[in-house]
Design a protein around this motif. Structure first.
Motif: not given
Length: 779
Positions: A30-39, A53-62, A124-133
């Protein structure tokens, strides 16, 4: 007892690990398209993409870590039960409580890992993801701007570029409208330029537009006769960035807070902050506890003998997980809205799951008279009778379909020996079974995590269940187009892996049946699947994408429109005529606050500017009647300004022109996209990125056939290790393939590869590798 525990570990741990790999990969698609658009669109560096990618993993792992334990336990104990090993252990004096003990040990470890995710890595991942965005979105970048598309990412400005060099990001034929001011419809300043570029400071704090050779036109909406215009050789326009995006200390949401921050809100926050903090704290505790409950339920349901074996465990686990997580997300929203208490909303699903596990554990441990009474109850008998009737009808339908397919294949194979026809039917049926099971499981998982993303919007916007079901229905073609290739690969690996492990391939070779003859029906089915994928892509997907985008916008609470700035709508007409309006009533064919610019954008020349407070379409004369406006002409030696109360203008654009929906390439069929590219090429525009997408429409449907070609040699090589190893191999190969497909697409869109090579490169490479490996397998 230690040996029995070791056997249980060996049965549960491998499928759990493989399930974790499969589930995480499917969700990550589901995230492939979003990551490609970032490139492509935002020029993100590889390091930043890795961080995302690392920040997206913990919300999936839970979610996937507890769910993988449930699947692994069900699959492992289903196999033990199917081969009567559970019966043998119980006959030897090993109770169900003793069998469940090693699984509980695994569950404690899984719960601990999940707790570390929910309490430490998830916020931590959610916060880092917000900062990256925020870092990526702090200012627009040149690659976000596309030719012949209005760009609305600049504050109070609308930018339009006729063409651009994708390698240097230099623009050709530029139009800029500065809409700041009291009357946004007429605009404050318009700039036409021969060329231009965007310059962003290294720290993303400053942005400047640099124009070359053009004119700047200013007008006061309150006194339009006092207009000014001037030519320029170079012009720099600084763009202020929104302060909200540059805020060094943005507010954290509950899901981005560490435990100490949650405790601070609970102790000293407002009533709303306290409730949201308590809900989030209980959610972080409830998710790890679910791993323990899944383990108990997996053992009790898996230890009962089922003809379905592992397939039964997979389907049942998906259904249970969907029900549990749906109830949990609904409970979270209800608790935040104070509809139910936090105990009921957050712990209700776990309590129901615990009671179900205890009851099933009791029923498995003893042949209770309660089970007999429940089974002989009138309601139970009625349900069983209805279920049997539905099962009988489903079986009859499947038998009719199978007989029809068998007859067709029999006629097609009329000239072949009888044994070959039987083998073809046997291999085809096995392949289709695993294909349908894999596709159903992955689709259910995709839907599950899509529901997680939309749950907050569904409940907060009070979306009806019928609209949610309609959205998932229109989402199905897109999901199938993504998951059919990996499902085909997994089905190929598992089907031939089972044949190889059970020595059926050896028996067939001993009877004179070659490997090519065994694999022929799978290639035929893969070709049919590729054909169906093409039909889905051309005749279903474009229209389904339009509907599901519209429904998603409604669920998200956004207006279903192709622009982002309300009251500031722009569209190009014929003969370089540009329309800007505040509102268009499609029912009555009426404009409000209409401005019409006639220009020569390539020649940097503004011909006229007409403004009207209202505009009406006259069907009798087939023309537009503009009311309460003015007109300014620059096509004479001396500019002419005149006001009017009513005036008729015979513009070529009728009302249906403004009702037409702007569609992306994913919402166009192959002929439509081809025609669009031809039009742009005639105008001399850069269309490499569109050509890449055009050729991808031909290459993508062939992926299932290539997946079958890749999977067959790996299945015969790894088949003796079992179907689970085939499953893991399929996921790894799928990751490599989709990674290559995305990388080639990015290179093609950026003009670094020819469109044909970008679209067909991964297919050619993997098809050649699969063919080489296939030819090296002993036949």
């Amino acid at each position: 007892m230690t040996r029995i525990h070791r056997i249980i570990y060996q049965e549960v741990a491998p499928p759990s690990c493989i399930a974790l790999l499969v589930l995480t990969f499917v969700v990550f698609t589901r995230e492939f398209g979003r990551i490609s658009r970032l490139f492509i669109q935002q020029g993100a560096e590889a390091g930043m993409i890795g961080e995302m990618v690392l920040a997206l993993l913990p919300p999936i792992f839970i979610y996937t870590i507890p769910l993988s334990l449930l699947i692994g336990t069900l699959v492992g104990f289903s196999r033990l039960s199917t081969e009567s090993e559970v019966v043998a252990m119980r006959a030897g004096g090993v109770s169900i409580y003793q069998m469940i003990w090693p699984v509980l040990k695994l569950a404690v470890g899984v719960a601990a890992v999940t707790a570390s995710m929910t309490f430490i890595f998830f916020p931590m991942a959610n916060w880092h993801l917000q900062q990256l965005r925020a870092e990526l979105g702090a200012s627009p970048v040149p690659s976000e701007i596309k030719a012949r598309v209005f760009f609305e990412g600049l504050p109070d400005k609308i930018l339009y570029v006729e063409d651009q060099d994708l390698r240097t990001s230099h623009w050709k034929g530029v139009f800029l409208a500065d809409t700041a001011g009291t009357d946004e419809s007429a605009g404050k300043r318009v700039i036409l330029a021969r060329g231009g570029r965007m310059i962003v400071s290294p720290d993303n704090q400053r942005l400047q537009l640099q124009f070359e050779g053009g004119l700047s036109y200013r007008i006061d909406p309150g006194a339009p006769e006092k207009y000014t215009w001037s030519g320029f050789q170079t012009l720099d326009v600084p763009v202020p960035l929104p302060q909200a995006q540059l805020d060094p200390a943005p507010t954290k949401r509950p899901r981005e807070m560490q435990l100490r921050e949650l405790r601070r809100d609970i102790q000293r926050g407002t009533p709303r902050q306290r409730r949201f903090g308590l809900v989030e704290l209980n959610r972080r505790i409830a998710l790890p506890v679910s791993a323990l409950l899944f383990a108990v339920l997996g053992v009790t349901l898996g230890s009962r003998s089922h003809r379905g074996g592992r397939a039964y465990g997979l389907v049942l686990s998906m259904a249970m997980a969907f029900a549990y997580y749906a109830l949990l997300e609904a409970g979270v929203q209800a608790a935040e809205d104070e509809v139910v208490s936090i105990l009921t909303g957050l712990w209700g699903p776990n309590i129901v799951l615990a009671l179900t596990g205890i009851l099933s554990l009791r029923l498995v441990h003893t042949d209770s008279a309660l089970l007999s009474r429940l089974a002989n109850h009138r309601i139970s008998l009625g349900l069983v009778k209805g279920l049997r009737g539905a099962t009988r009808r489903l079986r009859d339908w499947w038998r009719t379909l199978s007989d029809s397919l068998r007859e067709r294949m029999w006629r097609m194979a009329e000239g072949t020996p009888r044994i070959a026809r039987v083998i073809d039917l046997y291999v085809s049926r096995m392949f289709l079974l695993y294909l349908l099971l894999t596709l159903a499981a992955t689709t259910a998982l995709y839907y599950l995590f899509t529901f997680f993303d939309l749950a907050n919007d569904i409940f907060s916007n009070r979306i009806e269940s019928t609209m949610v079901m309609e959205y998932f229905l229109y989402l199905l073609p897109h999901v199938l187009s993504m998951l059919i290739p990996i499902s085909t690969l997994i089905a190929t690996l598992v089907a031939f892996g089972v044949l190889e492990k059970t020595r059926q391939v050896v028996a067939l070779k001993a009877c004179g049946v070659s490997l090519y003859q065994i694999t022929l029906p799978v290639f035929g089915l893969a070709l049919l699947i590729s054909s169906a994928s093409y039909l889905n892509q051309e005749y279903v997907l474009p229209f389904a994408n339009q509907h599901q985008d519209s429904l998603r916008a409604q669920i998200k609470g956004r207006p279903a429109q192709t622009y982002y700035t309300p009251g500031r709508n722009w569209i190009f007409g014929n003969d370089n005529r540009l329309y800007n309006y505040a509102y268009f009533d499609s029912d009555r064919d009426r404009f409000a606050e209409l401005s019409v610019y006639e220009m020569d954008i390539n020649g940097n020349k503004l011909i006229s500017h007409t403004y009207a407070h209202q505009a009406f379409w006259e069907r009798t004369t087939q023309s537009w009647r503009l009311a309460d406006g003015w007109s300014l002409h620059f096509d004479s030696p001396q500019d002419r300004f005149e006001r009017f109360d009513q005036r008729r203008f015979e513009y070529a654009e009728a009302p249906d022109y403004f009702e037409a929906e702007v569609r992306e390439s994913s919402k166009m069929t192959y002929p439509e996209l081809y025609g669009y590219i031809q039009q742009l090429q005639q105008g001399g525009f850069e269309v490499d990125h569109l050509k890449t997408e055009l050729y991808t429409k031909l290459s993508l449907p062939l992926v299932p056939l290539i997946m079958a070609l890749i999977g067959i040699p790996f299945a015969f090589t790894l088949g003796r290790k079992g179907a689970l190893y085939g499953l893991a191999t399929g996921v790894l190969l799928g990751m490599i393939y989709w990674g290559a497909f995305g990388a080639f697409g990015v290179l093609g869109a950026g003009g670094l590869l020819t469109p044909v090579l970008a679209a067909w490169g991964p297919n050619i490479i993997f098809a050649a590798g699969g063919a080489f490996l296939f030819l090296t397998v002993r036949t």
